[in-house]
Design an enzyme around this catalytic site. Structure first.
Site, PDB file in Angstrom:
ATOM      1  N   GLN A 130     -10.586  -0.183   1.538  1.00 26.07           N
ATOM      2  CA  GLN A 130     -11.057  -1.083   0.476  1.00 26.07           C
ATOM      3  C   GLN A 130      -9.897  -1.718  -0.286  1.00 26.07           C
ATOM      4  O   GLN A 130      -9.994  -2.854  -0.746  1.00 26.07           O
ATOM      5  CB  GLN A 130     -11.993  -0.352  -0.482  1.00 26.07           C
ATOM      6  CG  GLN A 130     -11.417   0.833  -1.213  1.00 26.07           C
ATOM      7  CD  GLN A 130     -11.596   2.148  -0.478  1.00 26.07           C
ATOM      8  OE1 GLN A 130     -11.727   2.174   0.739  1.00 26.07           O
ATOM      9  NE2 GLN A 130     -11.608   3.238  -1.228  1.00 26.07           N
ATOM     10  N   ASN A 133      -3.265   5.819   6.369  1.00 24.13           N
ATOM     11  CA  ASN A 133      -4.005   6.547   7.396  1.00 24.13           C
ATOM     12  C   ASN A 133      -4.679   5.599   8.383  1.00 24.13           C
ATOM     13  O   ASN A 133      -4.501   4.381   8.325  1.00 24.13           O
ATOM     14  CB  ASN A 133      -5.017   7.503   6.743  1.00 24.13           C
ATOM     15  CG  ASN A 133      -6.106   6.758   5.979  1.00 24.13           C
ATOM     16  OD1 ASN A 133      -6.350   5.571   6.172  1.00 24.13           O
ATOM     17  ND2 ASN A 133      -6.774   7.472   5.077  1.00 24.13           N
ATOM     18  N   GLN A 175       9.536  16.712   9.291  1.00 25.66           N
ATOM     19  CA  GLN A 175       8.565  15.702   9.714  1.00 25.66           C
ATOM     20  C   GLN A 175       7.188  16.305   9.912  1.00 25.66           C
ATOM     21  O   GLN A 175       6.166  15.685   9.624  1.00 25.66           O
ATOM     22  CB  GLN A 175       9.040  15.011  10.996  1.00 25.66           C
ATOM     23  CG  GLN A 175      10.267  14.149  10.804  1.00 25.66           C
ATOM     24  CD  GLN A 175      10.104  13.132   9.690  1.00 25.66           C
ATOM     25  OE1 GLN A 175       9.348  12.173   9.810  1.00 25.66           O
ATOM     26  NE2 GLN A 175      10.811  13.332   8.586  1.00 25.66           N
ATOM     27  N   TYR A 214       0.856  -1.192   0.000  1.00 25.03           N
ATOM     28  CA  TYR A 214       0.000   0.000   0.000  1.00 25.03           C
ATOM     29  C   TYR A 214       0.888   1.236   0.000  1.00 25.03           C
ATOM     30  O   TYR A 214       1.762   1.387   0.862  1.00 25.03           O
ATOM     31  CB  TYR A 214      -0.921   0.025   1.224  1.00 25.03           C
ATOM     32  CG  TYR A 214      -1.930   1.151   1.142  1.00 25.03           C
ATOM     33  CD1 TYR A 214      -3.167   0.951   0.544  1.00 25.03           C
ATOM     34  CD2 TYR A 214      -1.640   2.422   1.630  1.00 25.03           C
ATOM     35  CE1 TYR A 214      -4.084   1.979   0.431  1.00 25.03           C
ATOM     36  CE2 TYR A 214      -2.546   3.461   1.514  1.00 25.03           C
ATOM     37  CZ  TYR A 214      -3.774   3.230   0.916  1.00 25.03           C
ATOM     38  OH  TYR A 214      -4.676   4.259   0.803  1.00 25.03           O
ATOM     39  N   SER A 232       3.832   9.999  10.959  1.00 22.05           N
ATOM     40  CA  SER A 232       5.281  10.085  11.120  1.00 22.05           C
ATOM     41  C   SER A 232       5.672  10.713  12.458  1.00 22.05           C
ATOM     42  O   SER A 232       4.947  11.557  13.001  1.00 22.05           O
ATOM     43  CB  SER A 232       5.870  10.895   9.977  1.00 22.05           C
ATOM     44  OG  SER A 232       7.268  10.825   9.972  1.00 22.05           O
ATOM     45  N   GLU A 292       3.097 -33.917  31.398  1.00 19.45           N
ATOM     46  CA  GLU A 292       2.007 -33.193  30.745  1.00 19.45           C
ATOM     47  C   GLU A 292       0.814 -34.083  30.422  1.00 19.45           C
ATOM     48  O   GLU A 292      -0.207 -33.602  29.925  1.00 19.45           O
ATOM     49  CB  GLU A 292       2.526 -32.526  29.470  1.00 19.45           C
ATOM     50  CG  GLU A 292       3.546 -31.429  29.768  1.00 19.45           C
ATOM     51  CD  GLU A 292       3.968 -30.647  28.537  1.00 19.45           C
ATOM     52  OE1 GLU A 292       3.528 -31.014  27.421  1.00 19.45           O
ATOM     53  OE2 GLU A 292       4.710 -29.671  28.696  1.00 19.45           O
ATOM     54  N   GLU A 297       9.577   6.600  16.022  1.00 21.85           N
ATOM     55  CA  GLU A 297       9.796   6.055  14.680  1.00 21.85           C
ATOM     56  C   GLU A 297      11.179   6.462  14.178  1.00 21.85           C
ATOM     57  O   GLU A 297      11.959   5.628  13.728  1.00 21.85           O
ATOM     58  CB  GLU A 297       8.711   6.585  13.744  1.00 21.85           C
ATOM     59  CG  GLU A 297       8.876   6.127  12.310  1.00 21.85           C
ATOM     60  CD  GLU A 297       7.962   6.867  11.354  1.00 21.85           C
ATOM     61  OE1 GLU A 297       7.706   6.327  10.264  1.00 21.85           O
ATOM     62  OE2 GLU A 297       7.520   7.989  11.674  1.00 21.85           O
ATOM     63  N   HIS A 298      11.481   7.751  14.251  1.00 28.48           N
ATOM     64  CA  HIS A 298      12.792   8.287  13.874  1.00 28.48           C
ATOM     65  C   HIS A 298      13.420   8.949  15.088  1.00 28.48           C
ATOM     66  O   HIS A 298      12.766   9.734  15.775  1.00 28.48           O
ATOM     67  CB  HIS A 298      12.677   9.360  12.791  1.00 28.48           C
ATOM     68  CG  HIS A 298      11.924   8.940  11.567  1.00 28.48           C
ATOM     69  ND1 HIS A 298      10.596   9.273  11.348  1.00 28.48           N
ATOM     70  CD2 HIS A 298      12.317   8.223  10.479  1.00 28.48           C
ATOM     71  CE1 HIS A 298      10.208   8.777  10.183  1.00 28.48           C
ATOM     72  NE2 HIS A 298      11.227   8.134   9.637  1.00 28.48           N
ATOM     73  N   ASP A 310      14.367   8.985   4.790  1.00 27.54           N
ATOM     74  CA  ASP A 310      13.109   9.011   4.050  1.00 27.54           C
ATOM     75  C   ASP A 310      13.297   8.657   2.582  1.00 27.54           C
ATOM     76  O   ASP A 310      12.378   8.137   1.943  1.00 27.54           O
ATOM     77  CB  ASP A 310      12.468  10.398   4.150  1.00 27.54           C
ATOM     78  CG  ASP A 310      11.796  10.637   5.497  1.00 27.54           C
ATOM     79  OD1 ASP A 310      11.518   9.651   6.198  1.00 27.54           O
ATOM     80  OD2 ASP A 310      11.556  11.804   5.833  1.00 27.54           O
ATOM     81  N   HIS A 323       2.659 -39.072  23.072  1.00 25.85           N
ATOM     82  CA  HIS A 323       4.016 -38.602  22.825  1.00 25.85           C
ATOM     83  C   HIS A 323       5.020 -39.585  23.425  1.00 25.85           C
ATOM     84  O   HIS A 323       6.045 -39.916  22.807  1.00 25.85           O
ATOM     85  CB  HIS A 323       4.223 -37.221  23.454  1.00 25.85           C
ATOM     86  CG  HIS A 323       3.583 -36.096  22.706  1.00 25.85           C
ATOM     87  ND1 HIS A 323       2.216 -35.992  22.556  1.00 25.85           N
ATOM     88  CD2 HIS A 323       4.122 -35.022  22.062  1.00 25.85           C
ATOM     89  CE1 HIS A 323       1.944 -34.905  21.860  1.00 25.85           C
ATOM     90  NE2 HIS A 323       3.082 -34.293  21.542  1.00 25.85           N
ATOM     91  N   HIS A 329       4.754  16.368   6.936  1.00 25.32           N
ATOM     92  CA  HIS A 329       4.142  15.123   6.466  1.00 25.32           C
ATOM     93  C   HIS A 329       2.632  15.140   6.644  1.00 25.32           C
ATOM     94  O   HIS A 329       1.881  14.755   5.751  1.00 25.32           O
ATOM     95  CB  HIS A 329       4.698  13.926   7.266  1.00 25.32           C
ATOM     96  CG  HIS A 329       5.901  13.298   6.661  1.00 25.32           C
ATOM     97  ND1 HIS A 329       5.871  12.578   5.496  1.00 25.32           N
ATOM     98  CD2 HIS A 329       7.194  13.263   7.067  1.00 25.32           C
ATOM     99  CE1 HIS A 329       7.079  12.130   5.211  1.00 25.32           C
ATOM    100  NE2 HIS A 329       7.899  12.541   6.145  1.00 25.32           N
TER     101      HIS A 329
END
Length: 426
Positions: free
Chosen positions: A186, A209, A254, A128, A232, A410, A322-323, A356, A415, A257
């Site tokens: 979608q 988003n 930043q 995306y 961001s 167990e 993030e940064h 970036d 087993h 953005h």
């Protein structure tokens, strides 16, 4: 930008509020997104066309959803040569970084036991690429290149309509397989479920988003998801000896953005903080996306005055940005103290802008504090680990006795029988 000091009595409350505010309102968006996903699952291409007209204001027929290869080639002819050269150079840097980060198969061979792991690429991936406020050819490169380095056979790119020629050129040079002009929740649903036109994929990656990220969250398990990458974030830690001008440039880079982006400065030097603020105010007037940056800084622009760098680094690791930029005299030493961050830019010359676009590391990164437990998008995200084991001889007898005792504990006696059966054969 707001200035607050950790010595203030209400700082702990303020900081907790900041950390909580960064969590996207998934609950509020979930009902809307569920309806969108159900419609796409039920109606396929018909739903995509209706939703594209509703949300993007563009009327499309099903045969127009895919941007054909001839349009990619047309875009190549239309673009400015300097832009094409910049994208090709960025591609080379990103590809070089990815090639150096490929996980390697490994095998341990000892007497009676062979074990290890092999890495196999995911077959089909959906990427995306956001639209709306800007066009992001860099995100095409960042998503497609590591996938192809990993060995993915098919990468399907989706982006809101109409895509600019530069996106198509980025898809062409990065090696994408198909490009569809659909956006929003979608598009995520189409990739997860498949439609008459759009192939179903095994993994979906890329930023977006709130509605895009909510769709990814709701579809996790139906399809692989890289991360929930929201607005961001940049956090700068400075000791006050570095350039206020360069810090201001990066905070604004930043802030432009998105109105929901975060621009944060942490420093023990109040006079430095004030100088940064003055530089921000001066630079803001000449910024092309001034209104977006101004709203971001008003809502999510923060300067925190700490008592020392140790306290500053503690806040960095709590924020898990993030940064992260380290504007410090001894930046490499402090880099060793970073526990939680998506990507770190060491030294005041290394602007987040390099990350970036063209530094090599990926710009699809964990946000909202997710760097506490997740990592940047990379080659390893497009690979599956398959473990293997072969046991024989004395090692079989040794480990069978271990397994027998544990299976008895167990209550899984089938087993135990499986182990005993091997001992009889031995």
């Amino acid at each position: 930008m707001k200035i607050i000091e950790t010595s203030q009595g209400d700082f702990s409350y303020f900081w907790k509020e900041i950390l909580n505010r960064r969590k996207d309102a998934f609950q509020e968006a979930s009902e809307i997104v569920r309806d969108i996903l159900e419609k796409v699952k039920r109606e396929g291409d018909k739903a995509l066309c209706e939703l594209t007209q509703k949300f993007d204001g563009m009327r499309l027929e099903p045969h127009q959803l895919e941007i054909k290869r001839e349009d990619w080639l047309k875009a190549e002819k239309e673009l400015d040569p300097s832009l094409k050269e910049a994208l090709l150079k960025a591609k080379r840097e990103i590809e070089s970084f990815c090639l150096s980060s490929i996980p390697r198969d490994w095998m341990e061979v000892k007497e009676g036991i062979i074990r290890g792991e092999v890495f196999k690429p995911i077959e089909k991936v959906g990427l995306y690429v956001p639209g709306g406020k800007a066009s992001y050819p860099s995100s095409v490169l960042m998503g497609v290149i590591p996938a192809l380095v990993a060995g993915v056979r098919e990468v399907i790119v989706v982006s809101p309509p109409p895509p600019k020629p530069v996106l198509l050129y980025a898809a062409l040079i990065s090696g994408a397989s198909k490009f569809f002009q659909i956006g929003g929740a979608q598009a995520i649903g189409a990739l997860a479920y498949g439609t008459e036109s759009i192939p179903q994929v095994d993994l979906i990656v890329g930023p977006g988003n709130l509605y895009v990220q909510t769709a990814k969250k709701l579809l996790y398990g139906e399809v692989g998801i890289d991360m929930l990458a929201g607005p961001s974030e940049l956090l700068i830690l400075s000791d006050g000896t570095t350039s206020p001008y360069k810090a201001a440039l990066d905070l604004l880079s930043q802030a432009e953005h998105d109105e929901d982006a975060w621009a944060v400065l942490i420093t023990p030097d109040r006079s430095y903080a004030q100088r940064v603020l003055e530089e921000v105010d001066k630079l803001l007037d000449g910024l092309f996306r001034k209104e977006i940056a101004e709203r971001c800084l008003k809502e999510n622009g923060i300067i925190v005055i700490v008592k020392d760098l140790k306290e500053g680094m503690d806040l960095v690791n709590q924020f898990a940005p993030e940064h992260l930029e380290l504007h410090l005299k001894d930046a490499w030493r402090w880099f060793g103290e970073v526990r939680n961050a998506g990507s770190v830019f060491i030294g005041e010359e290394t602007s987040v802008a390099f990350g970036d676009y063209c530094g090599g590391p990926n710009h699809i990164l964990p946000t909202g504090g997710a760097a506490r437990f997740s990592s940047p998008l990379g080659v390893e995200d497009f690979l599956k680990r398959i473990q293997f084991l072969s046991i024989s001889g004395d090692k079989l007898k040794e480990l069978a006795s271990v397994g027998i005792r544990l299976s008895e504990e167990e209550g899984l006696l089938g087993h135990k029988d499986a182990f005993l059966g091997r001992l009889k054969n031995g």
